[in-house]
Motif scaffolding. Sequence first.
Motif, PDB file in Angstrom:
ATOM      1  N   VAL A 149       0.824  -1.212   0.000  1.00 12.81           N
ATOM      2  CA  VAL A 149       0.000   0.000   0.000  1.00 12.81           C
ATOM      3  C   VAL A 149       0.855   1.257   0.000  1.00 12.81           C
ATOM      4  CG1 VAL A 149      -1.893  -1.178   1.169  1.00 12.81           C
ATOM      5  CG2 VAL A 149      -0.201   0.086   2.529  1.00 12.81           C
TER       6      VAL A 149
ATOM      7  N   GLY B 121       3.309   3.949  -1.539  1.00 20.02           N
ATOM      8  CA  GLY B 121       3.729   4.447  -2.842  1.00 20.02           C
ATOM      9  C   GLY B 121       5.195   4.812  -2.897  1.00 20.02           C
TER      10      GLY B 121
ATOM     11  N   LYS C  81       4.925  14.521   0.050  1.00 17.69           N
ATOM     12  CA  LYS C  81       5.582  15.642   0.736  1.00 17.69           C
ATOM     13  C   LYS C  81       4.775  16.925   0.520  1.00 17.69           C
ATOM     14  CE  LYS C  81      10.207  17.672   1.120  1.00 17.69           C
ATOM     15  NZ  LYS C  81       9.767  19.026   1.260  1.00 17.69           N
TER      16      LYS C  81
ATOM     17  N   ASN D  24       1.552  21.844   3.957  1.00 17.39           N
ATOM     18  CA  ASN D  24       1.525  21.469   5.376  1.00 17.39           C
ATOM     19  C   ASN D  24       1.645  19.957   5.494  1.00 17.39           C
ATOM     20  OD1 ASN D  24      -0.734  24.021   5.355  1.00 17.39           O
ATOM     21  ND2 ASN D  24       0.901  24.069   6.890  1.00 17.39           N
TER      22      ASN D  24
END
Length: 268
Positions: free
Chosen positions: A140, A142, A169, A184
Amino acid sequence: MNHHNVSSVLQRVRDENPLVHNITNVVVTNFTANGLLALGASPVMAYAPEEVADMVRISRALVLNIGTLNKDVVSSMILAGKTANELGIPVIFDPVGAGATLFRTEMAQKIILEVKVSVIRGNAAEVANVLGEKWEIKGVDGGSRQGSNVELAVTAAQKLRTTVVITGKEDVLTDGKTTYLVSNGHPLLTKVTGTGCLLTSVIGAFAGVEKDLLLAGVSALTFYGIAAEKAFEKAGDLGPGSFQIEFLNQLSLVSSEDIQKFASFKQV
Ligand code: ATP
Ligand code: TZP
Ligand code: MG
Ligand code: MG
């Protein structure tokens, strides 16, 4: 979109306490319910084909998450999704692990073919695999990749005719025409299972009170990222366990004023 209207959606979630119907995976069920409660929404998990349509009727959003899918659950998702479509209730889809197995990819594609999905939220590999591009995915997770996911998100939104959120990110949110980047967040979020899944359900809560999905999405993403930043400040040193608990605390503590102060987003 400005800091003021982005921050105002959070207060509406807390005032209106939307019921969010989740058909989700066994890993994240409790964390998702607690996260939605902390935020100020109401969670319910219901899977039986005998009741999903009735549950959707009393909900403000439906979240479909294929993390631990099987054929029966997919049938329930499609039944619930079609009912939500008839009633104009937003459907938020998390294609967890799409691309890891053929079954997962095919079921993700079947769901979006049969249900009109309002928002798809996933990591870059999941979204690419739903589109039919074969990207490597480790279960799961990435993983991270150089470069921006803007192009992928815009292509997905245009091809699938939906709003797409690709997280990492930086988070990308687009309806295929207008695109936002939200920065954020904190890397420790990747060390706690279910933080992507809970985010998908949080987007459901925000979409339940705000029809403009870009506004609902930017509000949810900034809110969630700020909660993670504050949790890291308070408990990050102690490790992922303490961070997870403090993150739940912050989901209830982050205020509209915090969003006005700390939200970091831009249109691209
Ligand atoms: P994966 O399993 O690939 O981690 P996921 O479904 O768990 O995917 P994430 O992409 O981890 O979802 O997103 C969950 C939350 O974590 C989002 O709020 C996202 O902004 C945040 N996040 C993910 N990676 C980072 C990072 N490196 N720095 C800051 N925040 C991050
Ligand atoms: N396996 C199947 S679903 C799941 C795992 C580990 C949880 C994935 O959660 P997230 O939010 O994508 O990290
Ligand atoms: Mg994750
Ligand atoms: Mg995920």
